[in-house]
Design an enzyme around this catalytic site. Sequence first.
Site, mmCIF file in Angstrom:
data_model
loop_
_atom_site.group_PDB
_atom_site.id
_atom_site.type_symbol
_atom_site.label_atom_id
_atom_site.label_comp_id
_atom_site.label_asym_id
_atom_site.label_seq_id
_atom_site.Cartn_x
_atom_site.Cartn_y
_atom_site.Cartn_z
ATOM 1 N N TRP A 19 -35.856 13.592 -27.385
ATOM 2 C CA TRP A 19 -36.945 12.735 -26.933
ATOM 3 C C TRP A 19 -37.542 13.267 -25.639
ATOM 4 C CZ3 TRP A 19 -37.864 9.957 -22.462
ATOM 5 C CH2 TRP A 19 -38.889 9.023 -22.516
ATOM 6 N N HIS A 20 -36.693 13.864 -24.789
ATOM 7 C CA HIS A 20 -37.166 14.373 -23.511
ATOM 8 C C HIS A 20 -37.947 15.667 -23.655
ATOM 9 C CE1 HIS A 20 -34.278 11.469 -21.862
ATOM 10 N NE2 HIS A 20 -35.010 11.526 -20.771
ATOM 11 N N GLY A 21 -37.810 16.361 -24.750
ATOM 12 C CA GLY A 21 -38.572 17.595 -24.914
ATOM 13 C C GLY A 21 -38.140 18.368 -26.143
#
Length: 448
Positions: free
Chosen positions: A298-300
Amino acid sequence: MYFIVPKKIKNGFILIASLFFYGIGEPKYLILIVTAILSGYLFGLLIGKYKERPAGRLFLFLSVAVPLGMLLWFKYADFVISGINGVFGIGLPLLKIALPIGISFYTFQILSYNVDVYRGEVMPERNIINFAAFVTLFPQLIAGPIVRYSEVAPKLRERSVDTDEVYMGLVRFLIGLGKKVLVANPLFQLCDTFRGAAEPSVLFYWIYAVAFALYVYFDFSGYSDMAIGMGKMLGFDFPENFNYPFISKSATEFWRRWHMTLGRWFRDYVYIPMGGNRRSRPRWLFNILVVWVLTGLWHGAAWNFAAWGLFFAVVLAIEKLWLLRPLEKSHVLSRIYAFLFITVSFVIFNASSMEQAGGDLGGMFGFSGLPFVTEETLYYLKSYAMPLAVGIVGSTPAVKLLVDRIKRGPKGFQAVKILTPVFCVLILLLSTAWLVDGSFNPFLYFRF
């Protein structure tokens, strides 16, 4: 202007202002967010109407597939293509799609709304202006906190703002501004300086690791404070996103205190629906693995984020199986343990590649043949001693506890009441001076 316009059109004004604000970043992506809003609104109505029938499940599936499909396409298409190229040794061209700002945050808000309608936890919103205002509320549109519809629905229909709330909102906003500009930005400069160091050392690697962990905290919690403060000025109460995570005694506690709205989102909409810890141990461990790899990604769209999520999955599983009870009995050793693992995790988080992550961890633990300390390390340690010290103290509740203690007496309460606005004006002046004199440092979580 918000305070001037009549009450009946305040939501419409917020919607227009928020879309204008979002469009400044990239006008063409207004089409994307408007499509996501219309999709969420229409599917919410259909789910509410048919949730007791088989068609309700179909509409629920479509309500998840549409915004999630847009998120996957814009955020992960090139990541998937790169993976295919690496596995099969081919050269498919990358799409090089620009990531729309805030897409991860507003997608999750729309998803949670539709799921909550299906569960019967909220009624479908029939006023499209209210629903669109919920999705686009500009204080939290770009980087959260991730707000659920149920948390703002009453205020979308009826709210009022008095001078006390505006004052509290301004104070919270300015504290967040100070966190970002006066603490996070200097720590970012230290991290940037480390990458260009001519004489790295083991100590410099640890200084970098601590500085980056503090930088992420003050950068993101500063944004959250600003968003909560702006929301308060508009009459909304957004959920808290941080609760002094660096005083945690375990990684498990850390994730109850860090980015709390994201953690509870994955808990309520992924972990618990998968069975949570109510299944057999192998299935429970699998659930943890899935949730944390997804949290990382989700963060990257990069392998270091997947590795970061996997790292926490392993640590959390070990804690839940064997370590939590012993850790709770020790106040000092448990906090040292937690800070060690948290710091290591952020080194993985910030690496541009898995090779860099391995090199950074090797440098921290003396596997790179570096000296323990160099003259350059001591020079930069002295140069950045102030932001490091402020960051370390400010990441604990020490200042809050001191202020609360002073406020207990009548004279102390009056002193705090007088000095708070003075302190806030000072933050504003110093932050403005820093921004005018320095370079632009966007919020880290704009990347996600």
